[in-house]
Motif scaffolding. Structure first.
Motif, PDB file in Angstrom:
ATOM      1  N   PHE A   1       0.890  -1.255  -0.002  1.00  0.00           N
ATOM      2  CA  PHE A   1      -0.079  -0.014   0.124  1.00  0.00           C
ATOM      3  C   PHE A   1       0.843   1.177   0.025  1.00  0.00           C
ATOM      4  CE2 PHE A   1      -2.632   3.428   2.025  1.00  0.00           C
ATOM      5  CZ  PHE A   1      -3.890   3.220   1.065  1.00  0.00           C
ATOM      6  N   GLY A   2       1.771   1.259   0.843  1.00  0.00           N
ATOM      7  CA  GLY A   2       2.749   2.325   0.985  1.00  0.00           C
ATOM      8  C   GLY A   2       3.635   2.584  -0.243  1.00  0.00           C
ATOM      9  N   ASN A   3       4.022   1.363  -0.969  1.00  0.00           N
ATOM     10  CA  ASN A   3       4.793   1.691  -2.056  1.00  0.00           C
ATOM     11  C   ASN A   3       3.781   2.130  -3.221  1.00  0.00           C
ATOM     12  OD1 ASN A   3       7.340   0.532  -1.439  1.00  0.00           O
ATOM     13  ND2 ASN A   3       6.474  -1.438  -1.241  1.00  0.00           N
ATOM     14  N   LEU A   4       2.556   1.536  -3.336  1.00  0.00           N
ATOM     15  CA  LEU A   4       1.698   1.884  -4.239  1.00  0.00           C
ATOM     16  C   LEU A   4       1.363   3.415  -4.309  1.00  0.00           C
ATOM     17  CD1 LEU A   4      -0.702  -1.172  -4.488  1.00  0.00           C
ATOM     18  CD2 LEU A   4       0.731  -0.388  -6.348  1.00  0.00           C
ATOM     19  N   ALA A   5       1.029   3.928  -2.834  1.00  0.00           N
ATOM     20  CA  ALA A   5       0.693   5.177  -2.658  1.00  0.00           C
ATOM     21  C   ALA A   5       1.931   6.153  -3.078  1.00  0.00           C
ATOM     22  CB  ALA A   5       0.466   5.540  -1.220  1.00  0.00           C
ATOM     23  N   ALA A   6       3.187   5.916  -2.741  1.00  0.00           N
ATOM     24  CA  ALA A   6       4.230   6.557  -3.328  1.00  0.00           C
ATOM     25  C   ALA A   6       4.617   6.632  -4.687  1.00  0.00           C
ATOM     26  CB  ALA A   6       5.564   6.224  -2.556  1.00  0.00           C
ATOM     27  N   ALA A   7       4.163   5.564  -5.481  1.00  0.00           N
ATOM     28  CA  ALA A   7       4.464   5.620  -6.964  1.00  0.00           C
ATOM     29  C   ALA A   7       3.242   6.228  -7.524  1.00  0.00           C
ATOM     30  CB  ALA A   7       4.598   4.017  -7.205  1.00  0.00           C
ATOM     31  N   LEU A   8       2.091   6.436  -7.152  1.00  0.00           N
ATOM     32  CA  LEU A   8       0.986   6.898  -7.798  1.00  0.00           C
ATOM     33  C   LEU A   8       0.885   8.406  -7.482  1.00  0.00           C
ATOM     34  CD1 LEU A   8      -1.489   3.883  -7.195  1.00  0.00           C
ATOM     35  CD2 LEU A   8      -0.561   4.687  -9.605  1.00  0.00           C
ATOM     36  N   ALA A   9       1.638   8.861  -6.471  1.00  0.00           N
ATOM     37  CA  ALA A   9       1.241  10.140  -5.969  1.00  0.00           C
ATOM     38  C   ALA A   9       1.917  11.279  -7.156  1.00  0.00           C
ATOM     39  CB  ALA A   9       2.197  10.672  -4.807  1.00  0.00           C
ATOM     40  N   PRO A  10       2.789  10.905  -8.025  1.00  0.00           N
ATOM     41  CA  PRO A  10       3.252  12.141  -9.099  1.00  0.00           C
ATOM     42  C   PRO A  10       2.243  11.824  -9.934  1.00  0.00           C
ATOM     43  CG  PRO A  10       4.983  10.385  -8.524  1.00  0.00           C
ATOM     44  CD  PRO A  10       3.921   9.961  -7.814  1.00  0.00           C
ATOM     45  N   TYR A  11       1.146  10.909 -10.052  1.00  0.00           N
ATOM     46  CA  TYR A  11       0.035  11.045 -10.906  1.00  0.00           C
ATOM     47  C   TYR A  11      -1.137  11.653 -10.391  1.00  0.00           C
ATOM     48  CZ  TYR A  11       2.986   7.843 -14.004  1.00  0.00           C
ATOM     49  OH  TYR A  11       3.937   7.303 -14.540  1.00  0.00           O
ATOM     50  N   GLY A  12      -1.166  12.254  -9.270  1.00  0.00           N
ATOM     51  CA  GLY A  12      -2.195  12.833  -8.719  1.00  0.00           C
ATOM     52  C   GLY A  12      -3.255  11.791  -7.969  1.00  0.00           C
ATOM     53  N   ILE A  13      -2.865  10.850  -7.826  1.00  0.00           N
ATOM     54  CA  ILE A  13      -3.644   9.709  -7.183  1.00  0.00           C
ATOM     55  C   ILE A  13      -3.400   9.545  -5.846  1.00  0.00           C
ATOM     56  CG2 ILE A  13      -4.355   7.259  -7.088  1.00  0.00           C
ATOM     57  CD1 ILE A  13      -3.442   7.129 -10.218  1.00  0.00           C
ATOM     58  N   GLU A  14      -4.425   9.748  -4.979  1.00  0.00           N
ATOM     59  CA  GLU A  14      -4.344   9.784  -3.445  1.00  0.00           C
ATOM     60  C   GLU A  14      -4.390   8.306  -2.825  1.00  0.00           C
ATOM     61  OE1 GLU A  14      -4.086  12.569  -1.614  1.00  0.00           O
ATOM     62  OE2 GLU A  14      -4.307  13.928  -3.165  1.00  0.00           O
ATOM     63  N   PRO A  15      -4.002   8.287  -1.692  1.00  0.00           N
ATOM     64  CA  PRO A  15      -4.076   6.933  -1.006  1.00  0.00           C
ATOM     65  C   PRO A  15      -5.366   6.420  -0.914  1.00  0.00           C
ATOM     66  CG  PRO A  15      -2.324   8.156   0.026  1.00  0.00           C
ATOM     67  CD  PRO A  15      -3.028   9.213  -0.970  1.00  0.00           C
ATOM     68  N   ASP A  16      -6.523   7.200  -0.596  1.00  0.00           N
ATOM     69  CA  ASP A  16      -7.711   6.851  -0.515  1.00  0.00           C
ATOM     70  C   ASP A  16      -8.311   6.201  -1.749  1.00  0.00           C
ATOM     71  OD1 ASP A  16      -8.176   7.210   2.241  1.00  0.00           O
ATOM     72  OD2 ASP A  16      -8.547   9.176   2.054  1.00  0.00           O
ATOM     73  N   ARG A  17      -7.633   6.493  -2.894  1.00  0.00           N
ATOM     74  CA  ARG A  17      -8.154   6.025  -3.821  1.00  0.00           C
ATOM     75  C   ARG A  17      -7.786   4.668  -4.519  1.00  0.00           C
ATOM     76  NH1 ARG A  17     -10.459  10.267  -3.477  1.00  0.00           N
ATOM     77  NH2 ARG A  17     -11.741   8.906  -2.261  1.00  0.00           N
ATOM     78  N   ILE A  18      -6.859   3.921  -3.672  1.00  0.00           N
ATOM     79  CA  ILE A  18      -6.323   2.659  -4.030  1.00  0.00           C
ATOM     80  C   ILE A  18      -7.346   1.538  -3.349  1.00  0.00           C
ATOM     81  CG2 ILE A  18      -4.602   1.040  -2.948  1.00  0.00           C
ATOM     82  CD1 ILE A  18      -2.459   3.497  -3.155  1.00  0.00           C
ATOM     83  N   PRO A  19      -7.835   0.794  -4.385  1.00  0.00           N
ATOM     84  CA  PRO A  19      -8.960  -0.291  -4.063  1.00  0.00           C
ATOM     85  C   PRO A  19      -7.920  -1.553  -3.756  1.00  0.00           C
ATOM     86  CG  PRO A  19      -8.527   0.065  -6.406  1.00  0.00           C
ATOM     87  CD  PRO A  19      -7.619   0.812  -5.835  1.00  0.00           C
ATOM     88  N   VAL A  20      -8.987  -2.677  -3.709  1.00  0.00           N
ATOM     89  CA  VAL A  20      -8.366  -4.046  -3.592  1.00  0.00           C
ATOM     90  C   VAL A  20      -7.597  -4.155  -4.876  1.00  0.00           C
ATOM     91  CG1 VAL A  20      -8.891  -6.525  -4.121  1.00  0.00           C
ATOM     92  CG2 VAL A  20     -10.211  -5.080  -2.298  1.00  0.00           C
ATOM     93  N   ALA A  21      -6.347  -4.459  -5.107  1.00  0.00           N
ATOM     94  CA  ALA A  21      -5.328  -4.694  -6.175  1.00  0.00           C
ATOM     95  C   ALA A  21      -5.695  -6.142  -6.829  1.00  0.00           C
ATOM     96  CB  ALA A  21      -4.067  -4.632  -5.715  1.00  0.00           C
ATOM     97  N   PHE A  22      -5.513  -6.312  -7.992  1.00  0.00           N
ATOM     98  CA  PHE A  22      -5.443  -7.652  -8.578  1.00  0.00           C
ATOM     99  C   PHE A  22      -4.095  -8.307  -8.306  1.00  0.00           C
ATOM    100  CE2 PHE A  22      -4.486 -11.100 -11.787  1.00  0.00           C
ATOM    101  CZ  PHE A  22      -5.926 -11.860 -11.542  1.00  0.00           C
ATOM    102  N   ASN A  23      -3.806  -9.219  -7.382  1.00  0.00           N
ATOM    103  CA  ASN A  23      -2.832  -9.597  -6.711  1.00  0.00           C
ATOM    104  C   ASN A  23      -2.338 -10.705  -7.522  1.00  0.00           C
ATOM    105  OD1 ASN A  23      -2.952  -7.744  -4.399  1.00  0.00           O
ATOM    106  ND2 ASN A  23      -4.694  -8.940  -3.867  1.00  0.00           N
TER     107      ASN A  23
END
Lengths: 212, 212
Positions: A121-143
């Motif tokens: 979650f932390g890795n996705l939030a950090a990687a997606l931040a430059p695209y303007g995607i907030e942590p609250d927008r992270i749903p269940v991932a396809f694992n």
């Protein structure tokens, strides 16, 4: 000059253990996710470039598939019921689309860690931040490669070692322009107690349609 | 005047077939959802009043429970891993937390309807709009009384008739101030082919703690 020599080479990228990346994937591009050492999970997210409030949805995808295990041919739907990705090749056939990306909360609640790692979650939030995607927008991932076994009688979930062996891979085709988030998973239980890298390759839509 | 006579009476509310409502539920309040006729599903959402980007999360809740079927005692976690609701009484024991609220897309994709009903998703979106909650913020709902059977071998999902009989109910306690979305479900398959109402009651935190 023959046209195919003008194409850029397909370059394999590595995601270091317990880390993550984000990148754009254009409509028609193929993304291959490779487990280079075996038994390693990769959490995958996809957001629409056109509107980043459109994101993959486990609830819609599993509902329309009437199955919890997805594989070759299955579409991954968004929260607006559009197909964002389609699985076009899968050498494993067992992935999870039920559970949240591991996070500091996972390690605190499930593992009892007092100084928890930030997880996928932390890795996705950090990687997606430059695209303007907030942590609250992270749903269940396809694992990808995650092996969650369900007891149909009791409903009990068990996270078992992945069925992937070294070199196993899954290929997705983008059905629209996407922002992808992708990790090498950080949870011990999901990866048979060893943190390994994940590899990926992008084959552009105009490249020759062949397997990696 | 004895103190308990100062309390407002607990009033039972009805949600008409194929419709939905939204309301606030304060911390400590108890919400009882009743199936008055039997075999009728109610889709439940909960958002934090303090920040409406905090919402119930199937992925986190099922992960921490290590079970897909939740019942008495189980917490419903948010996308930030806070407990928003807790199940404090459950006379049925079979509910779903895997599938998306039914929607026009559901009826188009699964049922093949050419003029589809807006479904629970449309009802939730309309009821939550006055609270400033956008349709894209609607996640997998906690589908009270919905009976989704999973084949552990194949991963196949089957929507079976609810196990609830007339008068069966589930009670949730709010662990923080919440905005609740609640429906009488609109999908034929989920409700054994008959659309019925759903009843609910709110017992304020300062009311006598007894079962409805």
């Amino acid at each position: 000059m023959p046209p195919d020599t003008a194409l850029p080479p397909i370059r394999r990228q590595e995601i270091a253990p317990r880390s993550g990346v984000a990148f754009e994937l254009a409509k028609g591009d193929r993304l291959t996710i490779i487990d280079p050492k075996g038994e390693q999970v990769a959490d995958l997210l996809a957001f629409s470039v056109a509107d980043r409030d459109e994101v993959i949805s486990s609830g819609r995808t599993l509902d329309y598939a009437s199955r919890i295990y997805l594989t070759t041919g299955d579409p991954i739907y968004s929260n607006r019921s559009n197909v964002l990705l389609r699985i076009v090749e899968d050498t494993v056939g067992r992935h999870d689309f039920l559970l949240t990306p591991c996070s500091a909360d996972t390690f605190r609640i499930i593992y009892g860690d007092t100084h928890p790692h930030h997880g996928c979650f932390g890795n996705l939030a950090a990687a997606l931040a430059p695209y303007g995607i907030e942590p609250d927008r992270i749903p269940v991932a396809f694992n990808v490669f995650m092996n969650v076994v369900v007891n149909g009688e009791t409903g009990e979930l068990k996270v078992e070692p992945p069925l992937s062996r070294a070199g196993d891979h899954v290929t997705f085709e983008a059905e629209t322009d996407l922002i992808i988030g992708l990790t090498a998973c950080s949870a011990l239980q999901s990866n048979n107690n060893a943190f390994k890298p994940i590899h990926y390759e992008i084959r552009p839509a105009d490249a020759a349609p062949q397997s990696p």
